[in-house]
Design an enzyme around this catalytic site. Structure first.
Site, PDB file in Angstrom:
ATOM      1  N   CYS A   1       3.706   2.262 -75.046  1.00 36.61           N
ATOM      2  CA  CYS A   1       3.412   2.096 -73.563  1.00 36.61           C
ATOM      3  C   CYS A   1       3.889   0.578 -73.316  1.00 36.61           C
ATOM      4  O   CYS A   1       3.430  -0.322 -74.004  1.00 36.61           O
ATOM      5  CB  CYS A   1       1.986   2.140 -73.648  1.00 36.61           C
ATOM      6  SG  CYS A   1       1.116   1.650 -72.007  1.00 36.61           S
TER       7      CYS A   1
ATOM      8  N   CYS B   1      -5.622   3.334 -71.657  1.00 37.76           N
ATOM      9  CA  CYS B   1      -5.264   3.174 -70.220  1.00 37.76           C
ATOM     10  C   CYS B   1      -6.188   2.361 -69.330  1.00 37.76           C
ATOM     11  O   CYS B   1      -7.249   2.526 -69.319  1.00 37.76           O
ATOM     12  CB  CYS B   1      -5.174   4.504 -69.584  1.00 37.76           C
ATOM     13  SG  CYS B   1      -3.906   5.623 -70.114  1.00 37.76           S
TER      14      CYS B   1
ATOM     15  N   GLY C   1       1.036  -3.668 -64.857  1.00 38.05           N
ATOM     16  CA  GLY C   1       2.048  -3.470 -63.785  1.00 38.05           C
ATOM     17  C   GLY C   1       2.279  -2.166 -63.093  1.00 38.05           C
ATOM     18  O   GLY C   1       2.121  -1.249 -63.689  1.00 38.05           O
TER      19      GLY C   1
ATOM     20  N   CYS D   1      -5.850  -1.755 -58.045  1.00 37.24           N
ATOM     21  CA  CYS D   1      -6.738  -0.510 -58.248  1.00 37.24           C
ATOM     22  C   CYS D   1      -8.167  -1.044 -58.724  1.00 37.24           C
ATOM     23  O   CYS D   1      -8.555  -1.728 -59.657  1.00 37.24           O
ATOM     24  CB  CYS D   1      -6.039   0.581 -59.093  1.00 37.24           C
ATOM     25  SG  CYS D   1      -4.479   0.889 -58.531  1.00 37.24           S
TER      26      CYS D   1
ATOM     27  N   GLU E   1       0.838  -7.272 -72.804  1.00 35.02           N
ATOM     28  CA  GLU E   1       0.671  -6.321 -73.836  1.00 35.02           C
ATOM     29  C   GLU E   1       1.608  -5.058 -73.896  1.00 35.02           C
ATOM     30  O   GLU E   1       2.092  -4.696 -72.926  1.00 35.02           O
ATOM     31  CB  GLU E   1      -0.833  -5.895 -73.870  1.00 35.02           C
ATOM     32  CG  GLU E   1      -1.771  -7.143 -74.080  1.00 35.02           C
ATOM     33  CD  GLU E   1      -3.417  -6.738 -73.862  1.00 35.02           C
ATOM     34  OE1 GLU E   1      -4.059  -7.433 -73.796  1.00 35.02           O
ATOM     35  OE2 GLU E   1      -3.444  -5.533 -73.378  1.00 35.02           O
TER      36      GLU E   1
ATOM     37  N   ASN F   1     -12.062   4.635 -69.023  1.00 36.45           N
ATOM     38  CA  ASN F   1     -12.138   3.626 -69.919  1.00 36.45           C
ATOM     39  C   ASN F   1     -12.876   2.535 -69.674  1.00 36.45           C
ATOM     40  O   ASN F   1     -12.268   1.585 -68.819  1.00 36.45           O
ATOM     41  CB  ASN F   1     -10.729   3.323 -70.855  1.00 36.45           C
ATOM     42  CG  ASN F   1     -10.110   4.571 -71.307  1.00 36.45           C
ATOM     43  OD1 ASN F   1     -10.652   5.358 -72.113  1.00 36.45           O
ATOM     44  ND2 ASN F   1      -8.790   4.821 -71.099  1.00 36.45           N
TER      45      ASN F   1
ATOM     46  N   SER G   1      -0.311   8.558 -60.301  1.00 37.09           N
ATOM     47  CA  SER G   1      -1.834   8.433 -60.561  1.00 37.09           C
ATOM     48  C   SER G   1      -2.653   8.977 -59.412  1.00 37.09           C
ATOM     49  O   SER G   1      -2.466   8.238 -58.258  1.00 37.09           O
ATOM     50  CB  SER G   1      -2.238   7.058 -60.716  1.00 37.09           C
ATOM     51  OG  SER G   1      -1.605   6.502 -61.882  1.00 37.09           O
ATOM     52  N   LEU G   2      -3.214  10.294 -59.390  1.00 36.15           N
ATOM     53  CA  LEU G   2      -3.690  10.825 -58.408  1.00 36.15           C
ATOM     54  C   LEU G   2      -5.297  10.389 -58.095  1.00 36.15           C
ATOM     55  O   LEU G   2      -5.486   9.806 -57.034  1.00 36.15           O
ATOM     56  CB  LEU G   2      -3.520  12.221 -58.659  1.00 36.15           C
ATOM     57  CG  LEU G   2      -4.161  13.052 -57.535  1.00 36.15           C
ATOM     58  CD1 LEU G   2      -3.370  13.086 -56.169  1.00 36.15           C
ATOM     59  CD2 LEU G   2      -4.102  14.759 -58.012  1.00 36.15           C
ATOM     60  N   HIS G   3      -5.937  10.799 -58.977  1.00 32.37           N
ATOM     61  CA  HIS G   3      -7.625  10.242 -59.165  1.00 32.37           C
ATOM     62  C   HIS G   3      -8.377  10.889 -58.091  1.00 32.37           C
ATOM     63  O   HIS G   3      -9.363  10.741 -58.365  1.00 32.37           O
ATOM     64  CB  HIS G   3      -7.495   8.733 -59.261  1.00 32.37           C
ATOM     65  CG  HIS G   3      -6.670   7.998 -60.389  1.00 32.37           C
ATOM     66  ND1 HIS G   3      -6.370   8.734 -61.394  1.00 32.37           N
ATOM     67  CD2 HIS G   3      -6.231   6.868 -60.616  1.00 32.37           C
ATOM     68  CE1 HIS G   3      -5.498   7.936 -62.155  1.00 32.37           C
ATOM     69  NE2 HIS G   3      -5.385   6.533 -61.669  1.00 32.37           N
TER      70      HIS G   3
ATOM     71  N   CYS H   1      -1.039  -7.414 -61.761  1.00 31.10           N
ATOM     72  CA  CYS H   1      -0.467  -6.132 -61.009  1.00 31.10           C
ATOM     73  C   CYS H   1      -0.857  -6.516 -59.612  1.00 31.10           C
ATOM     74  O   CYS H   1      -1.927  -7.105 -59.545  1.00 31.10           O
ATOM     75  CB  CYS H   1      -0.964  -4.963 -61.629  1.00 31.10           C
ATOM     76  SG  CYS H   1      -0.377  -3.467 -60.657  1.00 31.10           S
TER      77      CYS H   1
ATOM     78  N   CYS I   1      -9.445  -0.724 -62.677  1.00 30.58           N
ATOM     79  CA  CYS I   1      -8.176  -1.143 -63.749  1.00 30.58           C
ATOM     80  C   CYS I   1      -8.281  -2.499 -63.960  1.00 30.58           C
ATOM     81  O   CYS I   1      -8.426  -3.290 -63.184  1.00 30.58           O
ATOM     82  CB  CYS I   1      -6.621  -0.749 -63.187  1.00 30.58           C
ATOM     83  SG  CYS I   1      -5.575  -1.297 -64.194  1.00 30.58           S
TER      84      CYS I   1
ATOM     85  N   SER J   1       4.849   5.574 -64.829  1.00 27.98           N
ATOM     86  CA  SER J   1       3.456   6.077 -63.999  1.00 27.98           C
ATOM     87  C   SER J   1       3.538   5.294 -62.830  1.00 27.98           C
ATOM     88  O   SER J   1       3.965   4.101 -62.812  1.00 27.98           O
ATOM     89  CB  SER J   1       2.474   5.903 -65.100  1.00 27.98           C
ATOM     90  OG  SER J   1       1.328   6.341 -64.522  1.00 27.98           O
TER      91      SER J   1
HETATM   92  N1  SAH Z   1       0.607   1.277 -62.071  1.00 28.47           N
HETATM   93  C1  SAH Z   1       0.936   2.255 -62.927  1.00 28.47           C
HETATM   94  C2  SAH Z   1       0.970   2.385 -64.298  1.00 28.47           C
HETATM   95  C3  SAH Z   1       0.038   1.591 -65.068  1.00 28.47           C
HETATM   96  S1  SAH Z   1      -1.579   2.207 -65.545  1.00 28.47           S
HETATM   97  C4  SAH Z   1      -0.188   3.481 -62.298  1.00 28.47           C
HETATM   98  O1  SAH Z   1      -0.819   3.113 -61.528  1.00 28.47           O
HETATM   99  O2  SAH Z   1       0.202   4.501 -62.768  1.00 28.47           O
HETATM  100  C5  SAH Z   1      -1.431   3.798 -66.369  1.00 28.47           C
HETATM  101  C6  SAH Z   1      -2.484   4.756 -66.176  1.00 28.47           C
HETATM  102  O3  SAH Z   1      -3.810   4.123 -66.374  1.00 28.47           O
HETATM  103  C7  SAH Z   1      -2.629   5.078 -64.621  1.00 28.47           C
HETATM  104  O4  SAH Z   1      -2.906   6.315 -64.267  1.00 28.47           O
HETATM  105  C8  SAH Z   1      -3.926   4.331 -64.321  1.00 28.47           C
HETATM  106  O5  SAH Z   1      -4.519   4.717 -63.167  1.00 28.47           O
HETATM  107  C9  SAH Z   1      -4.757   4.525 -65.334  1.00 28.47           C
HETATM  108  N2  SAH Z   1      -5.978   3.629 -65.732  1.00 28.47           N
HETATM  109  C10 SAH Z   1      -6.102   2.426 -65.181  1.00 28.47           C
HETATM  110  N3  SAH Z   1      -7.175   2.030 -65.421  1.00 28.47           N
HETATM  111  C11 SAH Z   1      -7.821   2.902 -66.140  1.00 28.47           C
HETATM  112  C12 SAH Z   1      -9.163   2.905 -67.054  1.00 28.47           C
HETATM  113  N4  SAH Z   1      -9.840   1.748 -66.790  1.00 28.47           N
HETATM  114  N5  SAH Z   1      -9.547   3.957 -67.341  1.00 28.47           N
HETATM  115  C13 SAH Z   1      -8.506   5.033 -67.800  1.00 28.47           C
HETATM  116  N6  SAH Z   1      -7.438   5.135 -67.184  1.00 28.47           N
HETATM  117  C14 SAH Z   1      -6.951   3.929 -66.289  1.00 28.47           C
END
Ligand code: SAH
Length: 364
Positions: free
Chosen positions: A122, A356, A182, A133, A109, A313, A237-239, A129, A136, A214
């Site tokens: 995007c 995202c 990815g 995570c 996508e 999300n 992506s810190l989180h 991937c 995701c 990212s």
């Molecule tokens: N692999 C890369 C880019 C893809 S995701 C990365 O990890 O950064 C792009 C962003 O969306 C990342 O910050 C990821 O952590 C975030 N993301 C993934 N799943 C999500 C979700 N369910 N809700 C909100 N953000 C999410």
């Protein structure tokens, strides 16, 4: 086994069928020039072709200014194949999500995110991937394969053509973010070449700060970014800064701890004033407490950091929940006390699962 391969999970579905011809969208300008030179073709051809296809956005072959011998060469050796649009979904906020199919029937996508008449595109860098995570949607698919350069550039050209047919003449793509499916730094070679094509001033001519990669914190790729693509923006992506939590969210944290990742990400080329973006996904009752906010503020204060807070999300089958907006704002107010610039990312396109982490190739 290489580290990259160890992350690949249920790798390589089926390799893409190699076309007999060279994809025009697979070559940076230097490669195109070398090819012309090795076939003793007039040296003006490559820049003319870049101008025609990338700057003027022409869809028909470039037959006007090119020498006859070059036209014949292009016809015999090149293809201009683009991914097929399998489905398009538009949300009421004008976000557009494309499901794109490649030659081997695998799909990714790409999403156009609107800001007035301008769009951020995007892009996906892999089918699925390998990072797995836990929050995701894409991660649930595992990695099927890396995308080729022409498949990344092809997403851009396809989205651009769709815009020119379906929106007003002013609508254009101004920014590119590798935030689709990815881990872009896990497919560095193809992503790098696609960036070189986007940046070339004789073609698309995007400025480096208009492109953001990212990463989940894939350190081998960050090391290459620092050497080979340092002008392109990076978002990490810190989180969570708390090890146990980040390990749970982003399993590669166990191999590449966030401290090392941040050390690298902060190595901004000298003479440039630029921020590294840290994406912080907020999950209800997991990483959204005051303690989490203070830990994050302390971790990033006095650095070139900019935080993008992303409320989780949801997607079908997700075990996490999105916090209330008031909780997101409270989290931000604590970060503000550490003087780390923080923005809450507005969720766009979530009614069509285009936000995202909601990208999956089922297009539900
Ligand atoms: N692999 C890369 C880019 C893809 S995701 C990365 O990890 O950064 C792009 C962003 O969306 C990342 O910050 C990821 O952590 C975030 N993301 C993934 N799943 C999500 C979700 N369910 N809700 C909100 N953000 C999410």
């Amino acid at each position: 086994m290489s580290q990259a391969l160890r992350f690949q999970g249920n790798v390589i579905h089926r390799p893409p069928m190699k076309p007999k011809k060279i994809s025009f969208y697979s070559l940076n300008l230097l490669e195109l020039q070398n090819l012309f030179e090795s076939h003793s073709l007039p040296p003006s051809g490559p820049a003319l072709l870049y101008n025609w296809h990338y700057k003027k956005k022409q869809t028909t072959p470039c037959l006007t200014d090119l020498a006859k011998v070059s036209i014949n060469f292009i016809r015999d050796h090149f293809d201009f194949y683009l991914p097929e649009i399998e489905m398009v979904k538009e949300s009421s906020d004008k976000t557009v999500k494309f499901l794109l199919k490649f030659r081997d029937d695998l799909k990714v996508e790409a999403v156009l995110i609107p800001f007035n008449h301008k769009y951020t595109l995007c892009l996906s860098s892999q089918v699925g991937c390998a990072m797995k995570c836990s929050f995701c949607y894409t991660g649930t698919q595992g990695l099927k394969r890396h995308l080729e350069t022409e498949e990344i550039v092809g997403q851009f050209i396809t989205a651009q053509r769709w815009l020119s047919h379906h929106r007003s003449g002013d609508d254009k793509i101004l920014n590119i973010v590798f935030m689709g499916q990815g881990e872009p730094l896990h497919n560095f070679d193809a992503v790098k070449k696609a960036c070189e094509i986007f940046l070339d001033r004789r073609g698309t001519g995007l400025a480096p700060h208009k492109i953001t990669i990212s990463t989940a914190g894939y350190l081998p790729g960050l090391e290459r970014w620092k050497k080979e693509l340092p002008k392109i923006n990076i978002a990490v992506s810190l989180h969570s800064t708390i090890k146990e939590k980040r390990d749970k969210l982003i399993p590669i944290n166990q191999r590449y701890p966030i401290d090392e990742v941040v050390k690298f990400a902060q190595q901004i080329p000298e003479g440039r004033t630029r921020f590294v973006t840290y994406e912080y996904l907020l999950i209800k009752n997991f990483n959204d407490s005051e303690e989490d906010a203070h830990a994050t503020g302390k971790f990033l204060q006095n650095s070139n950091a900019y935080i993008s807070l992303i409320p989780f999300n949801p997607f079908p089958g997700a075990s996490y929940e999105r916090p209330l907006m008031s909780e997101v704002e409270h989290f931000k107010s604590i970060l503000d006390t550490y003087k780390v610039p923080t923005l809450i990312r507005k969720t766009k396109g979530d009614e069509i699962l285009a936000a995202c982490g909601q990208l999956n190739t089922k297009m539900n």
